[in-house]
Scaffold this motif. Structure first.
Motif, PDB file in Angstrom:
ATOM      1  N   GLY A  32       0.811  -1.224   0.000  1.00 18.73           N
ATOM      2  CA  GLY A  32       0.000   0.000   0.000  1.00 18.73           C
ATOM      3  C   GLY A  32       0.837   1.262   0.000  1.00 18.73           C
ATOM      4  N   ARG A  33       2.150   1.122   0.302  1.00 15.94           N
ATOM      5  CA  ARG A  33       2.978   2.326   0.388  1.00 15.94           C
ATOM      6  C   ARG A  33       3.962   2.429  -0.772  1.00 15.94           C
ATOM      7  N   ASP A  61       4.539   6.100  -2.099  1.00 18.93           N
ATOM      8  CA  ASP A  61       5.356   6.906  -1.161  1.00 18.93           C
ATOM      9  C   ASP A  61       6.815   6.519  -1.283  1.00 18.93           C
ATOM     10  N   VAL A  86       4.974  -7.165 -13.883  1.00 23.05           N
ATOM     11  CA  VAL A  86       4.232  -6.138 -14.626  1.00 23.05           C
ATOM     12  C   VAL A  86       2.876  -5.877 -13.979  1.00 23.05           C
ATOM     13  N   GLU A  87       2.409  -6.836 -13.160  1.00 22.51           N
ATOM     14  CA  GLU A  87       1.164  -6.608 -12.417  1.00 22.51           C
ATOM     15  C   GLU A  87       1.543  -5.956 -11.107  1.00 22.51           C
ATOM     16  N   GLY A  88       1.818  -4.724 -11.109  1.00 26.75           N
ATOM     17  CA  GLY A  88       2.219  -4.072  -9.866  1.00 26.75           C
ATOM     18  C   GLY A  88       2.393  -2.600 -10.127  1.00 26.75           C
ATOM     19  N   GLN A  89       2.797  -1.921  -9.104  1.00 28.63           N
ATOM     20  CA  GLN A  89       2.814  -0.464  -9.157  1.00 28.63           C
ATOM     21  C   GLN A  89       4.160   0.107  -9.566  1.00 28.63           C
ATOM     22  N   ASP A 124       6.203   8.051 -12.491  1.00 31.49           N
ATOM     23  CA  ASP A 124       5.346   9.212 -12.224  1.00 31.49           C
ATOM     24  C   ASP A 124       5.844  10.060 -11.065  1.00 31.49           C
ATOM     25  N   GLY A 173      11.226  16.451 -10.342  1.00 24.94           N
ATOM     26  CA  GLY A 173      11.620  17.321 -11.450  1.00 24.94           C
ATOM     27  C   GLY A 173      10.502  17.524 -12.445  1.00 24.94           C
ATOM     28  N   ALA A 174      10.765  18.445 -13.356  1.00 25.83           N
ATOM     29  CA  ALA A 174       9.731  18.838 -14.310  1.00 25.83           C
ATOM     30  C   ALA A 174       9.480  17.760 -15.358  1.00 25.83           C
ATOM     31  N   ALA A 192      -3.946   1.633 -11.071  1.00 27.30           N
ATOM     32  CA  ALA A 192      -2.689   1.865 -11.801  1.00 27.30           C
ATOM     33  C   ALA A 192      -1.856   0.593 -11.903  1.00 27.30           C
ATOM     34  N   GLY A 193      -2.000  -0.307 -10.948  1.00 26.30           N
ATOM     35  CA  GLY A 193      -1.225  -1.547 -10.987  1.00 26.30           C
ATOM     36  C   GLY A 193      -1.892  -2.644 -11.797  1.00 26.30           C
ATOM     37  N   PRO A 201      -2.914  -5.150 -14.609  1.00 24.12           N
ATOM     38  CA  PRO A 201      -2.174  -5.626 -15.787  1.00 24.12           C
ATOM     39  C   PRO A 201      -2.992  -5.575 -17.075  1.00 24.12           C
ATOM     40  N   LEU A 232      -1.867  -3.470 -20.510  1.00 19.83           N
ATOM     41  CA  LEU A 232      -0.632  -3.994 -21.095  1.00 19.83           C
ATOM     42  C   LEU A 232      -0.830  -5.427 -21.595  1.00 19.83           C
ATOM     43  N   ARG A 280      -0.918   5.413 -21.521  1.00 22.47           N
ATOM     44  CA  ARG A 280      -1.496   5.807 -20.227  1.00 22.47           C
ATOM     45  C   ARG A 280      -1.354   7.326 -20.176  1.00 22.47           C
ATOM     46  N   THR A 316      -2.942   9.784 -14.456  1.00 22.54           N
ATOM     47  CA  THR A 316      -2.966   8.974 -13.236  1.00 22.54           C
ATOM     48  C   THR A 316      -3.337   9.878 -12.072  1.00 22.54           C
ATOM     49  N   THR A 328      -5.299   5.407   0.593  1.00 19.69           N
ATOM     50  CA  THR A 328      -5.845   4.192   1.218  1.00 19.69           C
ATOM     51  C   THR A 328      -5.471   4.120   2.700  1.00 19.69           C
ATOM     52  N   GLY A 373      -1.330   5.049   2.723  1.00 20.95           N
ATOM     53  CA  GLY A 373      -0.855   4.520   1.450  1.00 20.95           C
ATOM     54  C   GLY A 373      -1.683   5.104   0.333  1.00 20.95           C
ATOM     55  N   THR A 374      -1.425   4.647  -0.875  1.00 17.10           N
ATOM     56  CA  THR A 374      -2.240   5.092  -2.004  1.00 17.10           C
ATOM     57  C   THR A 374      -2.295   3.973  -3.035  1.00 17.10           C
ATOM     58  N   ASP A 375      -3.408   3.901  -3.737  1.00 17.45           N
ATOM     59  CA  ASP A 375      -3.571   2.910  -4.799  1.00 17.45           C
ATOM     60  C   ASP A 375      -4.150   3.655  -5.996  1.00 17.45           C
ATOM     61  N   PRO A 376      -3.281   4.362  -6.731  1.00 24.69           N
ATOM     62  CA  PRO A 376      -3.764   5.317  -7.730  1.00 24.69           C
ATOM     63  C   PRO A 376      -4.568   4.677  -8.859  1.00 24.69           C
ATOM     64  N   SER A 424      -5.563   4.963 -13.056  1.00 24.59           N
ATOM     65  CA  SER A 424      -4.992   5.427 -14.317  1.00 24.59           C
ATOM     66  C   SER A 424      -6.029   5.414 -15.423  1.00 24.59           C
ATOM     67  N   GLU A 444      -1.633  14.905 -20.950  1.00 25.88           N
ATOM     68  CA  GLU A 444      -0.218  14.764 -20.581  1.00 25.88           C
ATOM     69  C   GLU A 444       0.442  16.122 -20.385  1.00 25.88           C
ATOM     70  N   ARG A 473       3.894  19.323 -12.974  1.00 24.10           N
ATOM     71  CA  ARG A 473       5.230  18.961 -12.484  1.00 24.10           C
ATOM     72  C   ARG A 473       6.176  20.150 -12.586  1.00 24.10           C
ATOM     73  N   ALA A 474       6.002  20.920 -13.673  1.00 21.97           N
ATOM     74  CA  ALA A 474       6.990  21.962 -13.956  1.00 21.97           C
ATOM     75  C   ALA A 474       6.734  23.258 -13.192  1.00 21.97           C
TER      76      ALA A 474
END
Lengths: 385, 381
Positions: A98-99, A102, A128-131, A138, A142-143, B128-129, B131, B134, B150, B153, B158, B326-329, B331, B357, B364-365
């Motif tokens: 869950g983190r 972060d 690939v099944e993951g964050q 992401d 930086g910009a 976001a996680g 599969p 893809l 993508r 996001t 959580t 926590g976070t579970d974003p 997308s 985008e 971000r910038a």
């Protein structure tokens, strides 16, 4: 907000072992446990490699760890990698579930300040099944968001061990599978076969057996990373076994006929996951199907230990598919952080990306048999080199 | 391993599948993937427009994966295909653990033959996680790989409910958080405030209060899907409530002062996961911090039910971050398969993805104050 620190010496990394081990267990990644990574540093790490592990804490609590290393390479390349792809895949940073985001943000911030600045983060066999890939990209500071090039995705069969016992699991398989497994076990026992796991006393000899049987199996078959490692692999297995054997987290399973080893397979466990690392068997006894038998014994043992997931390792070989009921594929990719050397690094990834796209194109255009023939030819060529 | 496929397009077929579908959503811990939500939202809000193309994948008769797709001609820049009722947060195809990749391979084969042929497939607000995007692109049966992007996001904070009890969880938070929560509850109690969950008897009025409070909260603040959903959405919520309230799949937490609702917050739950859908509160009572009080109550309730995680929904608002660990974003993706229409679809899709985008890049910038100024300007426009 968690804070990250870089650990550049392996001794300091070893000092993190208890919290680190808990993270590996929570993530079900024995290949990222301290015992594994430290044994890798001791026996497998390439010459000149230095640790650039990122340790992420929230207050006192260790919430993430990415044990990157960097090794000098041609053209002054400074790629950061996770250790262990020579032996097993499914390599990813660790985080309290869950983190991940972060922790990814903290990892990015730490790596931006790292010396040397990473030209690229190479991910080899990352789930690939993951964050992680998305999160690292992401949340990079930086910009500019670093581009991510995913080169390849490989299958990785899994067994979900949701049944209460081995017998229940077996009963849920097809009657053909059950009959074959029972017949194999009977035939092996009738021939005087014995199945056992390595003990502290037999560990060194059994590790040598694993190395030998694996090398024999790959003779004339092309390329194996473990064969390339030679005795260093045996030494790694011994070091790992010494750390994990007493906790039932390491099983080097040996099948013997008349006191002679005919098959060896290595399994490692963290949390609720058992990983099949690799193995080898004597082809003179192919009729007994030693790899299937050995795997079956390991599955039975895993049920006894309350394992929830059995990771059959990267590659969709047919003997694994007999056991699998799912898949969690792995990706090979590279993340290129912005920096002065960005154009050079981006240009350097072009050939690998083109090769990956060609391979994908071939897979889509050609028949399965043609792809298989090309794969075999490539393995022979690599072996000949 | 090969999966048997059924393509369901008729409403009666979808309704017949609902019990198995519900069991799958529970096994996947995807509250808003349950048929009570998806089918109700579609039936009452989108039935005239979205044509279902629900792909059920079975092994030995057992449902192991389900992709509730639809053709949506309103969505030309996406080539028409998306997830059924994709306006809800956290929508996703469903698959038993470890089966998503294989199921996506099967789905790709089915999708390539759909009528009409997909010009594109949109995944909006998918974990976001996940599969699925893809896996579909990798296994798409064509000589060329589909174009996959993508383009957005969004964080979804959580709360892990891993402690043994609500008290243990509270004990694990900072002393500042604990004292604030206790003070808030005390203050609200002393003012005569009370909290309750909706029942079948109060559902109709509570939904009306939710819509009213939400609309009041959003007045002059920009767009809200609940406000724009109007009476139809209120009816859909009520129908979901009638279907899912009794098994805990639908929860509406009401806070009242002198019998008057001052806050309403809607949650969905399945398989140990609770998601905060949306809510509203009366700004005249801001001093009681009703949004935080309601979430605190819902967390306590989730512990009592033995649930494992609360997802506070898309958006990292400060009141959510007080609770989150926590976070579970989520997308947003679009996939354009190869084909004759690919150039035209890309020409329609690229401006939208590029715009999103660019917005992300600007965030971000630029320093936060300038982003805020731009956002305010856009809202005004």
């Amino acid at each position: 907000m968690p804070e990250a620190a870089l650990v550049t010496d392996v001794e300091s990394l070893a000092g993190l072992a208890p919290g680190w081990d808990a993270l590996a267990a929570a993530n079900g990644l024995p290949q990222l446990s301290p015992a594994w990574v430290l044994a890798w540093w001791q026996h497998i790490a390439p010459q000149g490699a230095t640790s650039r592990a990122v340790v992420v804490r929230d207050g006192e609590q260790l919430v993430g760890l990415a044990p990157f290393y960097v090794e000098p390479a041609g053209g002054g390349r400074r790629d950061y990698r996770l250790p262990g792809i020579e032996i097993a895949a499914r390599l990813a940073p660790l985080a309290v579930p869950g983190r991940e985001w972060d922790v990814a943000e903290a990892i990015g911030a730490a790596l931006c300040e790292a010396d040397p600045h990473p030209d690229a983060l190479r991910f080899e066999g990352i789930p690939v099944e993951g964050q992680w890939l998305t999160a690292l990209r992401d949340s990079w500071p930086g910009a500019l968001r670093p581009p991510l090039r995913l080169m390849n995705v490989d299958g990785n069969p899994l067994m979900s061990m949701k049944e209460p016992s081995f017998e229940d699991w077996l009963a849920g398989r097809s009657s053909n599978f059950r009959q074959q497994m029972r017949r194999l076990r009977r035939r092996f026992a009738d021939a005087g076969g014995v199945s056992r796991v390595a003990s502290r006393e037999t560990l060194a000899g059994d590790a040598a057996t694993l190395t030998r049987l694996h090398a024999q199996r790959w003779e004339d078959r092309g390329h194996s990373n473990l064969v390339d490692l030679g005795e260093r692999f045996g030494a790694f297995v011994v070091a790992l076994g010494e750390q994990l054997l007493d906790d039932d987290r390491f099983a080097l399973r040996i099948l013997e006929l008349d006191g002679e080893p005919i098959c060896a397979q290595l399994f490692v466990r963290a949390g609720g996951t058992t990983l099949f690392v690799n193995g080898g068997w004597d082809e003179r006894h192919a009729a007994l199907k030693p790899s299937l038998l050995c795997l079956l014994d390991a599955v039975e043992e895993a049920f006894g230990l309350g394992v929830e997931r059995f990771d059959l390792g990267v590659g969709v070989q047919s003997y694994k598919l007999r056991f699998a009921d799912g898949s969690a594929p792995l990706g090979w990719g590279v993340l290129i952080p912005p920096g002065a050397r960005f154009p050079l690094t981006a240009a350097r990834t072009v050939p690998a990306l083109a090769q990956a796209r060609l391979r994908d194109g071939a897979r889509r255009l050609l028949s399965e048999q043609q792809v298989e023939r090309l794969r075999t030819a490539r393995q022979r060529l690599r072996g000949a080199r | 391993m090969s999966l048997d496929v059924e393509l369901l397009v008729e409403p009666s077929e979808l309704e017949a599948l609902a019990p198995e579908w519900h069991a799958l959503a529970t096994a996947c811990a995807e509250p808003l993937g349950a048929p009570a939500w998806v089918l109700t939202m579609w039936r009452l809000l989108d039935r005239e427009i979205q044509e279902p193309r629900v792909v059920a994948m079975r092994e030995g008769g057992r449902l192991v994966a389900l992709a509730p797709l639809c053709f949506d001609p309103r969505n030309p820049q996406h080539g028409g295909y998306r997830l059924l009722s994709g306006e809800m947060p956290r929508t996703t195809p469903l698959a038993l653990p470890g089966r998503a990749w294989e199921a996506a391979g099967t789905l790709a084969g089915v999708m390539a033959e759909l009528d009409p042929r997909p010009g594109a497939m949109a995944f909006e607000s998918i974990p976001a996680g996940s599969p699925w995007p893809l896996a579909l692109a990798e296994q798409w049966p064509a000589r060329m790989r589909p174009w996959l992007r993508r383009y957005f996001t969004m964080s979804s904070p959580t709360v892990a409910l891993t402690q043994d009890s609500f008290e243990d969880w509270l004990g694990s938070k900072s002393s500042n958080f604990r004292s604030q929560m206790r003070r808030m509850r005390r203050k609200f109690g002393q003012a005569g405030g009370s909290g309750r969950f909706s029942t079948q008897a109060t559902l109709h009025d509570d939904i009306a209060a939710l819509v009213r409070l939400h609309a009041g909260r959003w007045e002059g603040r920009g767009e809200s899907s609940i406000v724009s959903g109007g009476a139809e959405l209120a009816e859909a919520f009520e129908t979901v409530g009638q279907l899912a309230l009794d098994d805990g799949g639908f929860r509406l937490r009401m806070l009242e002062l002198d019998g008057e609702p001052i806050s309403a917050q809607l949650f969905a739950a399945a398989g140990g996961d609770v998601i905060y859908y949306n809510g509203g509160w009366d700004e005249r009572h801001a001093q009681y911090k009703p949004a935080m009080l309601g979430i605190l109550d819902a967390i306590e309730d989730a512990f009592a039910r033995g649930e494992r995680r609360m997802d506070l929904g898309p958006g990292a608002q400060p009141y959510k971050l007080r609770f989150a660990d926590g976070t579970d974003p989520l997308s947003w993706w679009v996939m354009v398969p190869p084909g004759r229409r690919m150039p035209a679809t890309l020409a329609r899709t690229l401006p939208m993805t590029t715009w999103r985008e660019l917005r992300t890049a600007a965030k971000r910038a630029l320093p936060p104050e300038r982003v805020e100024r731009l956002r305010a300007l856009r809202s005004r426009l």
